[in-house]
Design an enzyme around this catalytic site. Sequence first.
Site, PDB file in Angstrom:
ATOM      1  N   LYS A 133      17.424   7.674 -16.551  1.00 37.41           N
ATOM      2  CA  LYS A 133      16.824   6.341 -16.564  1.00 37.41           C
ATOM      3  C   LYS A 133      15.318   6.560 -16.598  1.00 37.41           C
ATOM      4  O   LYS A 133      14.722   7.045 -15.628  1.00 37.41           O
ATOM      5  CB  LYS A 133      17.233   5.551 -15.321  1.00 37.41           C
ATOM      6  CG  LYS A 133      16.664   4.138 -15.307  1.00 37.41           C
ATOM      7  CD  LYS A 133      17.293   3.308 -14.198  1.00 37.41           C
ATOM      8  CE  LYS A 133      16.933   1.846 -14.302  1.00 37.41           C
ATOM      9  NZ  LYS A 133      15.507   1.575 -14.191  1.00 37.41           N
ATOM     10  N   ASP A 135      11.464   5.892 -16.487  1.00 37.37           N
ATOM     11  CA  ASP A 135      10.644   4.943 -15.734  1.00 37.37           C
ATOM     12  C   ASP A 135       9.436   4.536 -16.574  1.00 37.37           C
ATOM     13  O   ASP A 135       8.329   5.047 -16.400  1.00 37.37           O
ATOM     14  CB  ASP A 135      10.200   5.584 -14.420  1.00 37.37           C
ATOM     15  CG  ASP A 135       9.731   4.545 -13.423  1.00 37.37           C
ATOM     16  OD1 ASP A 135       9.831   3.339 -13.722  1.00 37.37           O
ATOM     17  OD2 ASP A 135       9.260   4.946 -12.347  1.00 37.37           O
ATOM     18  N   LYS A 331      20.329   5.317  -8.980  1.00 39.54           N
ATOM     19  CA  LYS A 331      18.923   5.642  -8.698  1.00 39.54           C
ATOM     20  C   LYS A 331      18.795   6.909  -7.850  1.00 39.54           C
ATOM     21  O   LYS A 331      19.651   7.196  -7.011  1.00 39.54           O
ATOM     22  CB  LYS A 331      18.274   4.478  -7.939  1.00 39.54           C
ATOM     23  CG  LYS A 331      18.185   3.181  -8.729  1.00 39.54           C
ATOM     24  CD  LYS A 331      17.021   3.234  -9.692  1.00 39.54           C
ATOM     25  CE  LYS A 331      16.383   1.910  -9.974  1.00 39.54           C
ATOM     26  NZ  LYS A 331      15.528   1.329  -9.034  1.00 39.54           N
ATOM     27  N   CYS A 436     -13.029  -5.747  14.375  1.00 36.39           N
ATOM     28  CA  CYS A 436     -12.953  -5.643  12.921  1.00 36.39           C
ATOM     29  C   CYS A 436     -14.012  -4.668  12.403  1.00 36.39           C
ATOM     30  O   CYS A 436     -15.186  -4.808  12.746  1.00 36.39           O
ATOM     31  CB  CYS A 436     -13.168  -7.032  12.314  1.00 36.39           C
ATOM     32  SG  CYS A 436     -13.386  -6.996  10.533  1.00 36.39           S
ATOM     33  N   CYS A 439     -16.843  -6.731  10.485  1.00 30.18           N
ATOM     34  CA  CYS A 439     -17.782  -7.683  11.087  1.00 30.18           C
ATOM     35  C   CYS A 439     -17.920  -7.533  12.589  1.00 30.18           C
ATOM     36  O   CYS A 439     -18.752  -8.200  13.205  1.00 30.18           O
ATOM     37  CB  CYS A 439     -17.374  -9.113  10.747  1.00 30.18           C
ATOM     38  SG  CYS A 439     -15.895  -9.655  11.621  1.00 30.18           S
ATOM     39  N   CYS A 460      -8.532  -9.862  12.314  1.00 32.70           N
ATOM     40  CA  CYS A 460      -9.920 -10.115  12.658  1.00 32.70           C
ATOM     41  C   CYS A 460     -10.071 -11.606  12.953  1.00 32.70           C
ATOM     42  O   CYS A 460      -9.540 -12.445  12.229  1.00 32.70           O
ATOM     43  CB  CYS A 460     -10.787  -9.710  11.469  1.00 32.70           C
ATOM     44  SG  CYS A 460     -12.409 -10.454  11.451  1.00 32.70           S
TER      45      CYS A 460
END
Length: 719
Positions: A133, A135, A331, A436, A439, A460
Amino acid sequence: MPPRSTSSETPVDHLTPDEARIEHERLGAEIREHDRRYYEEDAPSVSDAEYDALRKRYEALEDQFPELKTPESLTQKVGSKVSEKFGKIRHRVPMLSLANGFADEEVEEFVERIRRFLQWKADAPLAFTAEPKIDGLSLSLRYEGGRLVSAATRGDGAVGEDVTNNARTVGDIPHRLKGSSVPETLEVRGEVYLSHEDFAAINARQEAAGKALFANPRNAAAGSLRQLDSSITASRPLRFFAYAWGDVSEMPADTQHGMMECFRSFGLKVNPLTRRCTSVAEMLEHYHAIETDRANLGYDIDGVVYKVDDLNLQQRLGFVSRSPRWALAHKFPAQKAVTVLEGIEINVGRTGSLNPIARLKPVTVGGVVVSNATLHNEDYIKGIGGNGEKIRNGVDIRIGDTVIINRAGDVIPKVLDVVLEKRPADAKPYEFPTTCPACGSHAVREVNPRTGKEDAVRRCTGGLICPAQARERLKHFVSRNAFDIEGMGEQRIDEFYEEGLVQRPQDIFTLQARNARSLKRLENREGWGETSARNLFAAIEARRSIALNRLIFALGIPHVGETSARLLARHFGTFEHLRETAKAAADPASEAHAELTAIGGIGPVVAEAIVEFFKEQHNEEMLDALLAEVTVEAMEAPAAANSPVAGKTVVFTGSLEQMTREEAKAMAERLGAKVAGSVSKKTDIVVAGPGAGSKLAKAAELGLQVMDEDGWFALVGRK
Ligand code: IVH
């Protein structure tokens, strides 16, 4: 208690219908967005496995709550929307997908299912072909009189993009087929892909040119095939394997492997690892042989495809919804590699989420070099799973650790595990920031009031003052399905933001005027000429008028995706109407609140987010400034009023090939028509597909207007 947004961990049978509806809608919007990124931008943002998990959950919701399975449901559609930039080609035979399996037992079940369907005994001989198969991306090539006349991508399975000029630049695609047995018309289907080597070279060139890198060979192949400028496609060494067919005037063989032999003799490339197998044992043996060889193939494959060899049997077996009953994609498990975690960085998302990214010592996984991977969230790094349970036996991930990562044709590889024996003495435990990094505001994990559980994501709290959030919001604002401003890519936003040129949405529309007055003009920036500035200003001007649904989506209100934005636009018609109602709805006892929550498809969580958004003074200010710059187009009157079939009675008969019966009905009703089950004097239009019988005869007798599916689409000007 109103239903809350549930987490995707709640078992579906624990959900109330309302909760299921909300989650189904949210998931649908999310999946659509991933589809769009994948198919239209060739830039997916989640791994295949994550995408599959979303789809699985979506389907599970529909299994549990069948009322969610409307014709609009994603489960009723194949593949992607067709991009606007190419011409369209309607596939005469739809391009479908394959059912997947992972475990060896699923192959056994697949074969048993076929025997049962055919009512064959366990020992009746049944042959299959087994082949890799590939990709890449599928392509349909149409040959007439042996000459290549057109090439189309899969698109949504019914209509694809016309990439004929680009396909002609692919070396493996013959312009003319050889031999005397080539059918008059032959649609060859197969996969366009890139070798690992060519992929690496393309990315090296991209890097040298300061352009974004492709995540993997498949994205690079898609990005190369879907170029408006064929000379770019020509410069990328795409390859092609043929493995199937569409419209064929006369079949040159009656088996799958016979067809492949013919294809080969016509001058097409057929994968050399294609084998004919006569037992499950042989199929699995070939699967494992291909898997062993996988890393040496030089191109990405993600499994093995089995197909019933006898074409008569294929015909008899037919299709189940989106895929043939006669084929299975077996798969491979994700490919893994071992490397060292050199650092952890935090990306701040649009809604303030702190997303940990692993910086890895570069390592090759299945032929592709990987240097970043996702670490999901804080708990994941600590060894805690989504429900508070231990993962990896509770082992945390430390900087300096040797880690196992995977990549399954994936975009974002993942850190899966730690090799504890290799942990160096100085490996550093990771402290997830509580502020954060962009900031400095506090970053917190909110507690879900219903479950009392902490959110897995730390966010944040800086809101407007956080530059990272502001930048991400701007990126969303200009993105393709929002304002769609060409030339305002992610990098440009970052630069403009840094330089203080654009920090709020409204700044985009004053850029040109400010530029004219500024000494530090855009034209004087490095890498910018007068043309770049002029093009950007033109692109911005072109968006001074914006469709209402796009504006609503662009605002980036939490939970309001494209679908909700469209529903809101359709309901309110004008932005002012939405704004007034949303503001008044702050009072939960108000009529406005009742109106907002009664809109079909807008659940309480979405409604709450809308109310919250319009409550904020700073959003008010932003909107006033923005609306001073742009004109909002009122939503088109519902199609029904002015549609050519409004008020008519329509009967669909025979087999429909381009839409399901439910889809056809929904479409007609959306356009204001009534759909009836039988033909009478009251019928106005009969849409007849192949195999239509007595209803068609009756329509002829009554002298009614009869058309086929194409005629119907032409009449209603499809979608
Ligand atoms: S047969 C009716 N054979 O996989 C099904 N597909 O998941 C016809 N693919 O859209 C497809 N290698 O793009 C087939 N050897 C192969 C394939 C293959 C890759 C792709 C193809 C298809 C997708 C389905």
